[in-house]
Design a protein around this motif. Sequence first.
Motif, short mmCIF file in Angstrom:
data_model
loop_
_atom_site.label_atom_id
_atom_site.label_comp_id
_atom_site.label_asym_id
_atom_site.label_seq_id
_atom_site.Cartn_x
_atom_site.Cartn_y
_atom_site.Cartn_z
N THR A 68 33.16 43.63 36.89
CA THR A 68 32.81 43.62 38.32
C THR A 68 33.10 42.25 38.92
OG1 THR A 68 31.10 45.28 37.91
CG2 THR A 68 30.99 44.08 40.00
N LEU A 69 32.77 41.19 38.20
CA LEU A 69 33.09 39.84 38.68
C LEU A 69 34.61 39.68 38.84
CD1 LEU A 69 30.57 37.74 36.60
CD2 LEU A 69 30.67 37.84 39.11
N LYS A 70 35.36 40.24 37.92
CA LYS A 70 36.83 40.15 38.00
C LYS A 70 37.34 40.87 39.25
CE LYS A 70 40.98 40.67 35.27
NZ LYS A 70 41.53 40.87 33.93
N GLU A 71 36.79 42.06 39.53
CA GLU A 71 37.19 42.79 40.74
C GLU A 71 36.85 41.99 42.00
OE1 GLU A 71 35.86 46.88 41.13
OE2 GLU A 71 35.87 47.06 38.95
N LEU A 72 35.65 41.43 42.03
CA LEU A 72 35.24 40.65 43.20
C LEU A 72 36.09 39.39 43.36
CD1 LEU A 72 31.37 41.08 42.87
CD2 LEU A 72 32.85 42.07 44.63
N GLU A 73 36.50 38.83 42.24
CA GLU A 73 37.41 37.67 42.28
C GLU A 73 38.77 38.09 42.83
OE1 GLU A 73 39.20 34.25 39.27
OE2 GLU A 73 38.14 35.97 38.42
N GLN A 74 39.28 39.23 42.40
CA GLN A 74 40.56 39.72 42.88
C GLN A 74 40.52 40.04 44.38
OE1 GLN A 74 41.15 42.98 40.18
NE2 GLN A 74 42.21 41.72 38.67
N ASN A 75 39.35 40.43 44.86
CA ASN A 75 39.19 40.73 46.29
C ASN A 75 38.87 39.49 47.12
OD1 ASN A 75 39.67 43.58 46.46
ND2 ASN A 75 37.79 43.86 45.29
N GLY A 76 38.84 38.31 46.49
CA GLY A 76 38.64 37.07 47.22
C GLY A 76 37.21 36.79 47.63
N ILE A 77 36.25 37.44 46.97
CA ILE A 77 34.84 37.26 47.32
C ILE A 77 34.16 36.28 46.38
CG2 ILE A 77 32.62 38.48 47.52
CD1 ILE A 77 34.39 40.95 48.34
N VAL A 78 34.55 36.29 45.11
CA VAL A 78 33.94 35.45 44.08
C VAL A 78 34.95 34.45 43.56
CG1 VAL A 78 32.99 35.48 41.73
CG2 VAL A 78 32.21 37.15 43.41
N LEU A 79 34.47 33.24 43.32
CA LEU A 79 35.29 32.17 42.73
C LEU A 79 34.82 31.95 41.30
CD1 LEU A 79 37.38 29.89 43.06
CD2 LEU A 79 35.49 28.44 43.80
N ARG A 80 35.75 31.98 40.36
CA ARG A 80 35.45 31.73 38.95
C ARG A 80 36.00 30.36 38.60
NH1 ARG A 80 37.91 32.17 33.88
NH2 ARG A 80 36.59 33.09 32.26
N THR A 81 35.13 29.49 38.11
CA THR A 81 35.55 28.14 37.72
C THR A 81 35.28 27.96 36.24
OG1 THR A 81 34.94 27.33 39.92
CG2 THR A 81 35.30 25.68 38.21
N GLN A 82 36.35 27.70 35.49
CA GLN A 82 36.23 27.51 34.05
C GLN A 82 36.22 26.03 33.73
OE1 GLN A 82 38.69 30.04 31.70
NE2 GLN A 82 38.58 28.72 29.90
#
Length: 116
Positions: A68-82
């Motif tokens: 779900t986080l990956k989907e939200l990231e793809q939709n530009g809503i969530v930012l993932r910082t590694q």
Amino acid sequence: MSISYEEYKQLVSKADLDGDCPVKRLLTVFSGKWHIRIIFELTKVDTIRFGELKKQISGITNTMLASTLKELEQNGIVLRTQFNEIPPHVEYSLTDSGKELYTIFYEMALWGSKNL
């Protein structure tokens, strides 16, 4: 962009609900079981690690949270910082676009307090 209720009614009455309706697109993005809950949890913090986010959402599996986080990231809503440190970790936050949802969640909270 802020519009009046009358402008909203006018736009919606002309919208092609089977085509390019912005409300339909938004509902499609939020249609998953956990999407809104994850976004809501992210509105409460600046950033959060995966494990902490999982603790906030009872009943969600690691796999479901990750997808779900990956989907939200793809939709530009969530930012993932590694962070490639020892130990490596990942933090999640809302993008600027995601932060525009604050007012929607606030209005939902007001409505829920008043009507439920």
